[in-house]
Motif scaffolding. Structure first.
Motif, short mmCIF file in Angstrom:
data_model
loop_
_atom_site.label_atom_id
_atom_site.label_comp_id
_atom_site.label_asym_id
_atom_site.label_seq_id
_atom_site.Cartn_x
_atom_site.Cartn_y
_atom_site.Cartn_z
N MET A 254 0.85 -1.20 0.00
CA MET A 254 0.00 0.00 0.00
C MET A 254 0.89 1.25 0.00
SD MET A 254 -3.01 1.08 2.66
CE MET A 254 -3.93 2.60 2.43
N ASP A 255 0.63 2.16 -0.92
CA ASP A 255 1.44 3.37 -1.02
C ASP A 255 1.17 4.30 0.16
OD1 ASP A 255 2.65 2.76 -3.48
OD2 ASP A 255 0.81 3.29 -4.51
N GLU A 256 2.23 4.97 0.63
CA GLU A 256 2.10 5.89 1.74
C GLU A 256 2.14 7.33 1.23
OE1 GLU A 256 5.04 5.11 4.64
OE2 GLU A 256 4.26 3.11 5.16
N TRP A 257 1.47 8.18 1.95
CA TRP A 257 1.49 9.60 1.63
C TRP A 257 2.77 10.22 2.16
CZ3 TRP A 257 -2.35 11.63 -1.34
CH2 TRP A 257 -3.54 10.91 -1.45
N THR A 258 3.36 11.12 1.38
CA THR A 258 4.54 11.85 1.83
C THR A 258 4.29 13.34 1.67
OG1 THR A 258 5.56 11.73 -0.37
CG2 THR A 258 6.10 9.98 1.20
N SER A 259 4.76 14.10 2.63
CA SER A 259 4.61 15.54 2.59
C SER A 259 5.74 16.15 1.75
CB SER A 259 4.65 16.11 4.01
OG SER A 259 4.60 17.52 3.98
N GLU A 260 5.38 16.99 0.76
CA GLU A 260 6.39 17.59 -0.10
C GLU A 260 6.12 19.07 -0.29
OE1 GLU A 260 8.02 15.77 -3.55
OE2 GLU A 260 7.03 13.84 -3.16
N ASN A 261 7.20 19.82 -0.44
CA ASN A 261 7.11 21.22 -0.86
C ASN A 261 7.29 21.28 -2.36
OD1 ASN A 261 6.85 22.05 1.83
ND2 ASN A 261 9.05 22.35 2.07
N VAL A 262 6.39 21.96 -3.05
CA VAL A 262 6.40 22.01 -4.52
C VAL A 262 6.24 23.45 -4.97
CG1 VAL A 262 5.30 21.22 -6.65
CG2 VAL A 262 5.38 19.70 -4.65
N LEU A 263 7.12 23.89 -5.87
CA LEU A 263 6.99 25.19 -6.50
C LEU A 263 6.13 25.01 -7.75
CD1 LEU A 263 7.91 28.22 -6.64
CD2 LEU A 263 9.66 27.43 -8.26
N ILE A 264 4.96 25.63 -7.77
CA ILE A 264 4.03 25.48 -8.88
C ILE A 264 4.54 26.27 -10.09
CG2 ILE A 264 1.67 25.85 -9.69
CD1 ILE A 264 1.96 23.70 -7.51
N THR A 265 4.71 25.60 -11.21
CA THR A 265 5.17 26.28 -12.43
C THR A 265 4.17 26.13 -13.58
OG1 THR A 265 6.38 24.32 -13.19
CG2 THR A 265 7.59 25.92 -11.84
N VAL A 266 3.26 25.18 -13.48
CA VAL A 266 2.35 24.87 -14.59
C VAL A 266 0.92 24.76 -14.08
CG1 VAL A 266 1.63 23.03 -16.16
CG2 VAL A 266 4.03 23.71 -16.06
N MET A 267 0.01 25.48 -14.72
CA MET A 267 -1.43 25.35 -14.48
C MET A 267 -2.13 25.48 -15.84
SD MET A 267 -1.87 27.71 -11.06
CE MET A 267 -3.64 27.42 -10.95
N THR A 268 -2.80 24.41 -16.26
CA THR A 268 -3.46 24.44 -17.55
C THR A 268 -4.88 24.97 -17.42
OG1 THR A 268 -4.33 22.19 -17.41
CG2 THR A 268 -2.10 22.47 -18.33
N TYR A 269 -5.45 25.33 -18.54
CA TYR A 269 -6.83 25.84 -18.56
C TYR A 269 -7.77 24.76 -18.03
CZ TYR A 269 -10.70 28.75 -20.19
OH TYR A 269 -11.82 29.55 -20.24
N PRO A 270 -8.71 25.11 -17.16
CA PRO A 270 -9.60 24.10 -16.55
C PRO A 270 -10.40 23.33 -17.60
CG PRO A 270 -9.76 26.19 -15.38
CD PRO A 270 -8.97 26.45 -16.62
N HIS A 271 -10.65 22.07 -17.26
CA HIS A 271 -11.46 21.21 -18.13
C HIS A 271 -12.48 20.46 -17.28
CE1 HIS A 271 -12.61 17.97 -20.88
NE2 HIS A 271 -12.12 18.71 -21.85
#
Length: 267
Positions: free
Chosen positions: A1-18
């Motif tokens: 079973m996969d475990e959740w990990t806490s990560e810091n992420v710099l957002i660089t990409v957001m596409t148009y909503p669908h």
């Protein structure tokens, strides 16, 4: 079973909503974690998130993630986010000082040609990367269907738990695609559609201003070709694949001012 990990992420990409059956509306989101690795966060129902979870491009967030092992999406960077865990870290990185704060992150990431990215996908399912074109030849504009399909319209009409409906974003009635070459083969021209949310928002604002769809599209072309790809800009494309077809598209554009070289007299 996969475990959740806490990560810091710099957002660089957001596409148009669908529109989406499971989430009503989704935004393909990607960024770079604090280990310098690309991460795709999917799905994110961005406009349905509380205001305190609505991040901006070039903003760090903390989020719990796990590999999408149970999904058919086997792309290297794909992660499932725990949407309720999203928290914002500080303000979005500034574009001041020739985008210095943003460049500290982006400049140290690997830069590839599109053919190199495609080859890497065949090796380990790499599906995100930075392409620095040697030349941008044109921005192609094609008219497409201007209305969402009936099945998607029905999703927007449904009430949420609080009896509210989400006002749908208008479907952009044009497809915008960069035509460019890379340094490994200057004679080969690539065509890649642009999925950037900022492009869609720009068209909407221009259409509201001018009231003319074609004129708004022409103004978008001027911005994304003549300004973003101007000689004084160090233009790069954030590129990724579209699941399940694995066609490569431009998810966003990084276009800091080109660093000015000091002359011998100035040095």
């Amino acid at each position: 079973m996969d475990e959740w990990t806490s990560e810091n992420v710099l957002i660089t990409v957001m596409t148009y909503p669908h529109p989406s059956r499971g989430y009503k509306e989704i935004v393909c989101t990607a960024g770079i974690n604090d280990k310098g690795e690309w991460v795709r966060l999917y799905p994110i129902d961005f406009r349905h998130r509380p205001k305190g979870q609505q991040f901006k491009k070039y903003q760090w967030i903390n989020v719990n993630l796990k590999t999408r092992a149970a999904s058919e999406d086997k792309r290297k960077e794909s992660r499932e986010p725990d949407l309720h865990s999203i928290s914002l870290i500080g303000q979005a990185l500034s574009s001041k000082n020739q985008w210095a704060d943003r460049r500290k992150i982006i400049d140290r990431m690997p830069h590839c040609t599109l053919e190199q990215l495609k080859s890497q996908y065949d090796v380990d399912k790499t599906s995100l990367g930075i392409v620095q074109p040697s030349k941008v030849h044109d921005l192609e504009v094609k008219r497409v269907e201007g209305e969402w399909k009936l099945q998607w319209k029905g999703l927007y009409a449904q009430l949420d738990l609080f009896g509210r409906t989400m006002l749908p974003l208008r479907k952009i009635p044009f497809k915008f695609s960069y035509i460019f070459s890379c340094a490994d083969d200057a004679s080969k021209r690539h065509t890649a559609m642009i999925e950037d949310w900022e492009l869609g928002a720009l068209w909407l604002n221009l259409y509201k201003e001018y009231g003319n769809e074609e004129l708004a599209a022409e103004k978008v072309k001027q911005k994304y070709l003549e300004e973003i790809c101007a000689p004084d800009k160090e233009t790069r494309f954030f590129m990724g694949t579209v699941y399940p077809y694995n066609s490569w598209v431009v998810l966003g554009v990084f276009w800091p001012p080109r660093k000015r070289q000091l002359s011998l007299l100035e040095g």
